[in-house]
Design a protein around this motif. Structure first.
Motif, PDB file in Angstrom:
ATOM      1  N   PHE A  52      -9.062  33.838  45.894  1.00 44.11           N
ATOM      2  CA  PHE A  52      -9.611  34.395  47.482  1.00 44.11           C
ATOM      3  C   PHE A  52      -8.164  34.125  47.979  1.00 44.11           C
ATOM      4  N   PRO A  53      -7.410  35.779  48.844  1.00 46.06           N
ATOM      5  CA  PRO A  53      -6.689  35.597  49.676  1.00 46.06           C
ATOM      6  C   PRO A  53      -6.384  34.664  50.797  1.00 46.06           C
ATOM      7  N   GLY A 131      -8.774  29.410  45.602  1.00 45.06           N
ATOM      8  CA  GLY A 131      -8.364  30.559  46.830  1.00 45.06           C
ATOM      9  C   GLY A 131      -6.558  29.541  47.793  1.00 45.06           C
ATOM     10  N   HIS A 132      -6.131  31.111  48.139  1.00 45.42           N
ATOM     11  CA  HIS A 132      -4.723  30.336  48.621  1.00 45.42           C
ATOM     12  C   HIS A 132      -4.908  29.879  50.015  1.00 45.42           C
ATOM     13  N   SER A 133      -5.256  28.732  50.615  1.00 43.01           N
ATOM     14  CA  SER A 133      -5.018  28.042  51.530  1.00 43.01           C
ATOM     15  C   SER A 133      -6.826  28.477  52.285  1.00 43.01           C
ATOM     16  N   LEU A 134      -6.419  29.350  53.231  1.00 43.04           N
ATOM     17  CA  LEU A 134      -7.749  29.919  54.446  1.00 43.04           C
ATOM     18  C   LEU A 134      -8.647  30.361  53.420  1.00 43.04           C
ATOM     19  N   GLY A 135      -8.227  30.668  51.507  1.00 45.18           N
ATOM     20  CA  GLY A 135      -9.257  31.220  50.738  1.00 45.18           C
ATOM     21  C   GLY A 135      -9.675  29.960  50.106  1.00 45.18           C
ATOM     22  N   GLY A 318      -3.726  42.316  47.166  1.00 46.11           N
ATOM     23  CA  GLY A 318      -3.576  42.002  46.099  1.00 46.11           C
ATOM     24  C   GLY A 318      -2.791  41.361  45.593  1.00 46.11           C
ATOM     25  N   VAL A 319      -1.802  40.272  47.127  1.00 47.82           N
ATOM     26  CA  VAL A 319      -0.858  38.718  47.164  1.00 47.82           C
ATOM     27  C   VAL A 319      -0.989  38.064  45.502  1.00 47.82           C
ATOM     28  N   LEU A 320      -2.286  37.704  45.606  1.00 46.41           N
ATOM     29  CA  LEU A 320      -2.379  36.749  44.176  1.00 46.41           C
ATOM     30  C   LEU A 320      -2.832  37.352  43.167  1.00 46.41           C
ATOM     31  N   SER A 321      -3.369  38.950  42.772  1.00 46.57           N
ATOM     32  CA  SER A 321      -2.761  39.799  41.654  1.00 46.57           C
ATOM     33  C   SER A 321      -0.891  39.705  41.137  1.00 46.57           C
ATOM     34  N   GLY A 322      -0.524  40.029  41.846  1.00 41.04           N
ATOM     35  CA  GLY A 322       1.154  39.814  41.830  1.00 41.04           C
ATOM     36  C   GLY A 322       1.119  38.504  41.238  1.00 41.04           C
ATOM     37  N   MET A 323       0.721  37.278  42.018  1.00 40.76           N
ATOM     38  CA  MET A 323       1.578  36.478  41.778  1.00 40.76           C
ATOM     39  C   MET A 323       0.708  35.724  40.028  1.00 40.76           C
TER      40      MET A 323
END
Length: 436
Positions: A52-53, A131-135, A318-323
């Motif tokens: 989750f972003p 999830g990344h931070s907030l995610g 789509g930020v996390l998919s690239g990472m």
């Protein structure tokens, strides 16, 4: 890589994300399937992870495709909890309004859970979440560790606390590209100022944060150590550093008033990159997260060691998919952000199609920053494009061997990260765009 250390978590077993957002799963874990549909994930030979972003993934109009969908009810429920019209925020707010921390976090949280709700209605299960931070709050709500109303309330309080801390102690953040983690830490130390690593996102992508002067100094030292690019991020706070200390007690009080519950599906924590299922763990972890670096790269490795090979990013950006693609070799990824993505998602889960070899790829770095990445390994030759040049989706910006390097985004060229005749790897960042 060292073996994963488990925090209050035994060997992984098949489990399911709770059937309806924020509902407490029963003690016994079993596949929860929507009526009339057989779970598409139950026959998978490998484990599926939901990610989750966080803030920075939001975009104007991201809720518009969901108006009229059954999952839109989550927007109405959240609006009742916070006493404001979130539907207008998700449909009509412009980029500047959404950039406000208090709007960005709540909007991203609600949209991500709308996506999850729609997927759960199709009967698809996941074995772990992060999830990344907030995610991370989205992941906790997705697994039932938090009820939906509690999740909305906590995210609202977190965003307000971070906004106020940023106003009282202004700071900034910047992405350092092309330098390893240790060297970025060295750059922060050499700055001899208030600046720290805030996010370990992916190989060659680390975010630093602190005072304006500290970030500028660390950025200069990072360049001297070999960084390819320092990219300022449009935020008004030094998130995940000591600048957020004043927000921790305020958030801690809110967490103590929330009904956190034990869960079957592990959530990987940003703070220690370990899987957690016990409610008692999260008071300290969520509080510490505000002023600790997000160990996202490490979290991806943990999920891989737990068996995940497919990663579905639920929410905007789509930020996390690239990472994930850059961090985990061979990982299969998909980003689901709108109802139009649901059928391709089901086909991807069932293995009938692969969305991992799209000829035009790129990465979202933050709300308006985009990275064009290399489609293959080879020698890069750029096309002569000056900073400030507008380009359209699919525009060719150079070549890697016989492969065209095309932009997955429309925007304005800010500069090239790779240099002429440089040997690049697949998915290595080539150029930097701004979309607004």
């Amino acid at each position: 890589m060292m073996a994963v250390r488990f925090a209050n978590f035994s060997a992984p077993r098949p489990a399911s994300v709770t059937r309806r957002v924020g509902r407490q799963p029963p003690t016994k874990s079993y596949p929860r399937v929507a009526k009339g549909r057989r779970s598409q994930a139950s026959n998978l030979p490998t484990m599926l992870a939901f990610t989750f972003p966080g803030q920075g993934s939001q975009r104007p109009g991201m809720g518009r495709p969901w108006v009229g969908h059954d999952s839109w009810e989550l927007v109405e429920e959240a609006s009742e909890v916070v006493g404001r019209d979130l539907g207008r925020l998700l449909v009509d707010a412009d980029a500047d309004e959404l950039r406000d921390t208090r709007n960005a976090q709540l909007a991203t949280f609600v949209v991500s859970l709308m996506v999850l709700d729609a997927i759960q209605r199709l009967g698809v299960d996941a074995s772990m979440c992060a999830g990344h931070s907030l995610g991370e709050y989205t992941a906790l709500t997705a697994t039932g560790a938090l009820g939906y109303a509690d999740g909305v309330s906590l995210v609202t309080e977190r965003a307000a606390a971070m906004h106020d801390a940023g106003s009282a102690n202004p700071g900034t953040m910047a992405a350092v590209l092309g330098l390893d983690d240790d060297q970025v830490g060295v750059a922060c130390n050499l700055a001899d100022a208030e600046v720290w690593v805030a996010n370990y996102n992916a190989p060659g992508q680390v975010v630093i944060a602190g005072s304006v002067d500290g970030v500028a100094s660390a950025g200069q030292h990072a360049k001297e150590l070999g960084a390819r690019r320092i990219m300022s991020l449009p935020v008004a706070g030094a998130f995940h550093t000591g600048f957020m200390t004043s927000a921790r007690q305020r958030l801690r009080d809110a967490i103590e008033n929330a009904d956190l519950r034990d869960i079957d599906v592990p959530v990987i924590s940003n703070v220690d990159a370990l899987p957690h299922t016990q409610a008692s763990d999260w008071n300290a972890l969520l509080s510490a997260q505000l002023s600790s670096p997000v160990r996202w790269k490490h979290s991806l490795h943990t999920m891989t060691e737990l068996g995940a090979t497919r990663f579905a990013e639920l929410g905007p950006g789509g930020v996390l998919s690239g990472m994930t693609k850059r961090t985990i070799e061979g990982a299969r990824t998909i980003s689901v952000a709108s109802p139009d993505d649901l059928d391709p998602f089901l086909e991807w889960v069932s293995g009938t199609i692969s969305l991992d070899t799209h000829p035009v790829e790129g990465e979202h770095l933050f709300a308006i920053e985009r990275l064009v990445v290399s489609p293959a390994a080879g020698i890069f030759t750029p096309i002569d494009l000056a900073p400030g040049t507008p380009i359209e989706v699919g525009a060719v910006i150079g070549h890697v061997g016989d492969h065209e390097v095309r932009s997955a985004f429309a925007g304005v060229i800010e500069g090239f990260i790779a240099i002429d005749t440089e040997r690049v790897k697949p998915r290595q960042p080539i150029a930097w765009l701004r979309t607004h």
